[in-house]
Design a protein around this motif. Structure first.
Motif, PDB file in Angstrom:
ATOM      1  N   ALA A 223       0.843  -1.196   0.000  1.00 12.61           N
ATOM      2  CA  ALA A 223       0.000   0.000   0.000  1.00 12.61           C
ATOM      3  C   ALA A 223       0.876   1.242   0.000  1.00 12.61           C
ATOM      4  O   ALA A 223       1.971   1.246   0.582  1.00 12.61           O
ATOM      5  CB  ALA A 223      -0.908  -0.001   1.226  1.00 12.61           C
ATOM      6  N   LEU A 224       0.401   2.291  -0.658  1.00  8.81           N
ATOM      7  CA  LEU A 224       1.112   3.566  -0.678  1.00  8.81           C
ATOM      8  C   LEU A 224       1.365   4.027   0.758  1.00  8.81           C
ATOM      9  O   LEU A 224       0.459   4.011   1.588  1.00  8.81           O
ATOM     10  CB  LEU A 224       0.261   4.595  -1.435  1.00  8.81           C
ATOM     11  CG  LEU A 224       0.845   5.993  -1.627  1.00  8.81           C
ATOM     12  CD1 LEU A 224       2.143   5.952  -2.430  1.00  8.81           C
ATOM     13  CD2 LEU A 224      -0.175   6.897  -2.324  1.00  8.81           C
ATOM     14  N   GLY A 225       2.614   4.381   1.029  1.00  8.62           N
ATOM     15  CA  GLY A 225       2.951   4.855   2.375  1.00  8.62           C
ATOM     16  C   GLY A 225       3.376   3.755   3.327  1.00  8.62           C
ATOM     17  O   GLY A 225       3.702   4.036   4.474  1.00  8.62           O
ATOM     18  N   GLU A 226       3.372   2.503   2.858  1.00 13.93           N
ATOM     19  CA  GLU A 226       3.742   1.396   3.750  1.00 13.93           C
ATOM     20  C   GLU A 226       4.939   0.628   3.189  1.00 13.93           C
ATOM     21  O   GLU A 226       4.792  -0.252   2.349  1.00 13.93           O
ATOM     22  CB  GLU A 226       2.549   0.448   3.945  1.00 13.93           C
ATOM     23  CG  GLU A 226       1.421   1.109   4.714  1.00 13.93           C
ATOM     24  CD  GLU A 226       0.228   0.198   4.941  1.00 13.93           C
ATOM     25  OE1 GLU A 226       0.358  -1.039   4.754  1.00 13.93           O
ATOM     26  OE2 GLU A 226      -0.841   0.741   5.282  1.00 13.93           O
ATOM     27  N   PRO A 227       6.132   0.971   3.657  1.00 13.94           N
ATOM     28  CA  PRO A 227       7.354   0.328   3.150  1.00 13.94           C
ATOM     29  C   PRO A 227       7.358  -1.184   3.379  1.00 13.94           C
ATOM     30  O   PRO A 227       6.719  -1.685   4.301  1.00 13.94           O
ATOM     31  CB  PRO A 227       8.472   0.983   3.969  1.00 13.94           C
ATOM     32  CG  PRO A 227       7.905   2.258   4.488  1.00 13.94           C
ATOM     33  CD  PRO A 227       6.431   2.015   4.650  1.00 13.94           C
ATOM     34  N   ILE A 228       8.087  -1.891   2.511  1.00 15.32           N
ATOM     35  CA  ILE A 228       8.276  -3.338   2.673  1.00 15.32           C
ATOM     36  C   ILE A 228       9.602  -3.556   3.400  1.00 15.32           C
ATOM     37  O   ILE A 228      10.655  -3.177   2.884  1.00 15.32           O
ATOM     38  CB  ILE A 228       8.308  -4.047   1.309  1.00 15.32           C
ATOM     39  CG1 ILE A 228       6.970  -3.858   0.577  1.00 15.32           C
ATOM     40  CG2 ILE A 228       8.632  -5.529   1.478  1.00 15.32           C
ATOM     41  CD1 ILE A 228       6.970  -4.371  -0.863  1.00 15.32           C
ATOM     42  N   PRO A 229       9.582  -4.157   4.605  1.00 14.07           N
ATOM     43  CA  PRO A 229      10.850  -4.407   5.304  1.00 14.07           C
ATOM     44  C   PRO A 229      11.695  -5.419   4.529  1.00 14.07           C
ATOM     45  O   PRO A 229      11.144  -6.325   3.878  1.00 14.07           O
ATOM     46  CB  PRO A 229      10.425  -4.995   6.655  1.00 14.07           C
ATOM     47  CG  PRO A 229       8.941  -5.007   6.669  1.00 14.07           C
ATOM     48  CD  PRO A 229       8.422  -4.694   5.317  1.00 14.07           C
ATOM     49  N   ILE A 230      13.001  -5.285   4.616  1.00 12.19           N
ATOM     50  CA  ILE A 230      13.884  -6.145   3.822  1.00 12.19           C
ATOM     51  C   ILE A 230      13.652  -7.629   4.127  1.00 12.19           C
ATOM     52  O   ILE A 230      13.729  -8.468   3.234  1.00 12.19           O
ATOM     53  CB  ILE A 230      15.367  -5.750   3.976  1.00 12.19           C
ATOM     54  CG1 ILE A 230      16.206  -6.586   3.000  1.00 12.19           C
ATOM     55  CG2 ILE A 230      15.842  -5.888   5.409  1.00 12.19           C
ATOM     56  CD1 ILE A 230      17.573  -6.069   2.743  1.00 12.19           C
ATOM     57  N   ALA A 231      13.326  -7.964   5.375  1.00 14.94           N
ATOM     58  CA  ALA A 231      13.159  -9.378   5.720  1.00 14.94           C
ATOM     59  C   ALA A 231      11.967  -9.998   4.977  1.00 14.94           C
ATOM     60  O   ALA A 231      11.893 -11.212   4.826  1.00 14.94           O
ATOM     61  CB  ALA A 231      12.975  -9.543   7.230  1.00 14.94           C
ATOM     62  N   ARG A 232      11.028  -9.158   4.509  1.00 10.45           N
ATOM     63  CA  ARG A 232       9.878  -9.689   3.771  1.00 10.45           C
ATOM     64  C   ARG A 232       9.939  -9.357   2.284  1.00 10.45           C
ATOM     65  O   ARG A 232       9.014  -9.673   1.522  1.00 10.45           O
ATOM     66  CB  ARG A 232       8.580  -9.117   4.359  1.00 10.45           C
ATOM     67  CG  ARG A 232       8.279  -9.595   5.786  1.00 10.45           C
ATOM     68  CD  ARG A 232       6.776  -9.707   6.033  1.00 10.45           C
ATOM     69  NE  ARG A 232       6.077  -8.446   5.808  1.00 10.45           N
ATOM     70  CZ  ARG A 232       5.900  -7.515   6.766  1.00 10.45           C
ATOM     71  NH1 ARG A 232       6.363  -7.732   7.980  1.00 10.45           N
ATOM     72  NH2 ARG A 232       5.258  -6.406   6.510  1.00 10.45           N
ATOM     73  N   HIS A 355      13.311   0.741  -2.636  1.00 12.72           N
ATOM     74  CA  HIS A 355      12.296   1.342  -3.504  1.00 12.72           C
ATOM     75  C   HIS A 355      11.083   1.788  -2.698  1.00 12.72           C
ATOM     76  O   HIS A 355      10.482   2.830  -2.969  1.00 12.72           O
ATOM     77  CB  HIS A 355      11.872   0.306  -4.556  1.00 12.72           C
ATOM     78  CG  HIS A 355      11.245   0.890  -5.785  1.00 12.72           C
ATOM     79  ND1 HIS A 355      10.230   1.810  -5.759  1.00 12.72           N
ATOM     80  CD2 HIS A 355      11.481   0.659  -7.097  1.00 12.72           C
ATOM     81  CE1 HIS A 355       9.877   2.127  -7.004  1.00 12.72           C
ATOM     82  NE2 HIS A 355      10.630   1.443  -7.817  1.00 12.72           N
ATOM     83  N   THR A 356      10.713   0.967  -1.703  1.00 13.92           N
ATOM     84  CA  THR A 356       9.489   1.238  -0.947  1.00 13.92           C
ATOM     85  C   THR A 356       9.770   1.996   0.359  1.00 13.92           C
ATOM     86  O   THR A 356       8.827   2.368   1.061  1.00 13.92           O
ATOM     87  CB  THR A 356       8.763  -0.084  -0.596  1.00 13.92           C
ATOM     88  OG1 THR A 356       9.621  -0.893   0.221  1.00 13.92           O
ATOM     89  CG2 THR A 356       8.392  -0.858  -1.856  1.00 13.92           C
ATOM     90  N   ALA A 357      11.059   2.209   0.686  1.00 15.92           N
ATOM     91  CA  ALA A 357      11.413   2.792   1.989  1.00 15.92           C
ATOM     92  C   ALA A 357      10.813   4.185   2.170  1.00 15.92           C
ATOM     93  O   ALA A 357      10.495   4.585   3.288  1.00 15.92           O
ATOM     94  CB  ALA A 357      12.932   2.850   2.148  1.00 15.92           C
ATOM     95  N   GLY A 358      10.660   4.906   1.073  1.00 16.23           N
ATOM     96  CA  GLY A 358      10.075   6.241   1.159  1.00 16.23           C
ATOM     97  C   GLY A 358       8.563   6.222   1.098  1.00 16.23           C
ATOM     98  O   GLY A 358       7.932   7.276   1.117  1.00 16.23           O
ATOM     99  N   GLY A 359       7.987   5.036   0.963  1.00 13.63           N
ATOM    100  CA  GLY A 359       6.529   4.917   0.916  1.00 13.63           C
ATOM    101  C   GLY A 359       5.985   4.571  -0.457  1.00 13.63           C
ATOM    102  O   GLY A 359       4.785   4.336  -0.606  1.00 13.63           O
ATOM    103  N   CYS A 360       6.842   4.529  -1.474  1.00 13.54           N
ATOM    104  CA  CYS A 360       6.358   4.232  -2.835  1.00 13.54           C
ATOM    105  C   CYS A 360       5.719   2.847  -2.875  1.00 13.54           C
ATOM    106  O   CYS A 360       6.240   1.889  -2.313  1.00 13.54           O
ATOM    107  CB  CYS A 360       7.516   4.304  -3.824  1.00 13.54           C
ATOM    108  SG  CYS A 360       7.039   3.883  -5.505  1.00 13.54           S
ATOM    109  N   ASN A 361       4.596   2.738  -3.573  1.00 15.20           N
ATOM    110  CA  ASN A 361       3.905   1.446  -3.688  1.00 15.20           C
ATOM    111  C   ASN A 361       4.303   0.734  -4.971  1.00 15.20           C
ATOM    112  O   ASN A 361       4.413   1.345  -6.030  1.00 15.20           O
ATOM    113  CB  ASN A 361       2.388   1.628  -3.621  1.00 15.20           C
ATOM    114  CG  ASN A 361       1.867   2.676  -4.592  1.00 15.20           C
ATOM    115  OD1 ASN A 361       2.582   3.616  -4.927  1.00 15.20           O
ATOM    116  ND2 ASN A 361       0.645   2.509  -5.034  1.00 15.20           N
TER     117      ASN A 361
END
Ligand code: CA
Length: 444
Positions: A223-232, A355-361
């Motif tokens: 989801a927009l605004g929800e980063p994906i942690p590296i472990a997942r 890529h997702t750390a800033g919140g990008c979906n």
């Protein structure tokens, strides 16, 4: 984080499709990559297929044959489509259930053989389309030897910019001009300007090049605004395919400042038809670490599984055949042979996490290009820019021609495979494209 080994990776498995048992096939039963295809020259609907030896298993026909049940049936149903996006969206447990079912159905002695024989189409009769609807394409730059070699041509004393060892460098590419392997690519027109030129010229690129890359295709998004942690992060990757991110080296230097490459990159990128799943790659994982003395990745780009098995042991090759070689019946010439593990400074999981750390979906079917994968040694370069040192040391072809950069009619073919003791060799199929002349420039 990465997929565990299971019975589908057993190197002793064989298939009732005899060509899948050849020692040198890219597509043994341990691979089972996905593509979108139809019979060449037909008006059939595009549909999802799985490679087995020299055949494509038509998944829609297999579902109609009633060979699946349970979670595999639900996953196969999602693959009864003209692209892989719906299957990609389901996630790793569904992909894994389908892979296990396919492995059992295609094994030597499987009871389903008679019911599935009619669902096979020879690859020699198949025409392919892009495996996914690629909503967004991001181009990374993780090949540190490439970045260093290219940087040297511009900044001999300081080839790598100071951010390189901290940030997985990337930019947003163009998705509309991505074509499937086998599609010709037109040389671009654009503005070029040499240091001594008073004003820029407009016309066909004279320094057209290929870029040897691996593309990662996204599975479930975030989801927009929800980063994906590296472990997942790897749970969000469906698989990998060869990717040629063509470049116009003479257009880029003039246009790229201050916002980045534009016409030098957006005229075409070629994605191979076959997507090898992350699960198929499980036996070929490798430890990852930055070289001693380099900064450790920041915490959001680091986790134990990424250290122990974030890397990928993938052999990579580039082959070239000119039009004259083709007419003379001369085989393609191998230009380079390297390995992803040596070439890449960041892992696939780090690309997703950053890529997702800033919140990008991300969305199912999105494409992450690795950037040019060049090894540290001679003959391991993933581009002509490096191999010919900017065109100053042209390569001799068996036809008597030479190449500093690509000529019209040249066919570039990327190949890749994984090979390791205790595992069955698997390959990625070919990713090929032939250069067509630039469009005529209209008179004023
Ligand atoms: Ca690229």
């Amino acid at each position: 984080m990465t997929m565990p080994l299971n019975e589908t990776h057993d190197p002793s498995l064989t298939s009732w499709v005899a060509s899948a048992n050849a020692a040198d096939t890219d597509f043994p039963i341990q691979n089972l990559p996905f593509a979108v295809f139809r019979r060449r020259g037909s008006a059939e609907a595009l549909r999802v297929g799985v490679a087995i030896g020299e055949q494509v298993l038509d998944l829609t026909a297999a579902v109609q044959a009633g060979v699946f049940d349970g979670a595999a049936q639900r996953a196969a149903q999602a693959a009864c489509a003209d692209r892989l996006n719906a299957l990609m969206a389901l996630g790793a447990p569904a992909w894994s259930a389908l892979r296990l079912a396919l492995s059992r159905l295609l094994r030597t002695g499987a009871a389903a053989q008679a019911r599935l024989a009619g669902a096979l189409v020879p690859q020699a009769e198949a025409a392919y389309a892009l495996p996914a609807r690629i909503g967004d394409y991001t181009d990374f730059y993780i090949g540190i030897h490439h970045a260093t070699a290219v940087g040297k041509q511009f900044r001999p004393d300081n080839p790598l910019l100071p951010n390189y060892k901290w940030v997985p460098i990337g930019y947003h590419g163009r998705a509309s001009s991505i074509v499937v392997g086998g599609t010709p690519v037109r040389r671009p027109n654009g503005q070029t300007k040499g240091p001594a030129d008073e004003q820029p010229a407009f016309g066909p690129s004279r320094r057209m090049d290929y870029e040897l890359e691996l593309g990662f295709l996204v599975g479930p998004g975030n989801a927009l605004g929800e980063p994906i942690p590296i472990a997942r992060a790897e749970q969000h990757l469906f698989g990998a395919a060869l990717f040629n991110d063509w470049s116009a080296r003479d257009i880029q230097p003039w246009e790229y400042q201050p916002l980045g490459p534009f016409l030098s990159k957006n005229f075409g990128s070629t994605l191979a038809p076959w997507v090898v799943t992350m699960e198929a790659l499980a036996p070929f994982r490798a430890p990852f670490a930055h070289p001693a003395g380099d900064p450790a990745p920041l915490p959001y780009l680091d986790c134990p599984a990424n250290r122990s098995q974030g890397g990928l042991d993938v052999h990579l090759e580039v082959w070239l055949q000119s039009a004259r070689m083709r007419e003379a019946g001369q085989a393609p010439l191998r230009l380079s042979h390297g390995n992803m593990r040596e070439a890449a400074y960041w892992t696939a999981a780090q690309l997703v996490a950053h890529h997702t750390a800033g919140g990008c979906n991300l969305n199912p079917g999105d494409l992450l290009g690795s950037g040019t994968l060049s090894g540290p040694g001679a003959g391991q370069n993933g581009s002509l820019l490096e191999l010919t040192r900017g065109g100053t040391e042209p390569i001799a072809l068996p036809s008597g021609e030479s190449r500093g950069f690509l000529a019209d009619g040249d066919t570039v073919e990327l190949r890749a495979w994984c090979e390791r003791a205790g595992a069955r060799r698997i390959g990625f199929g070919a990713c090929s494209g032939t250069v067509l002349p630039a469009p005529a420039v209209a008179a004023a």
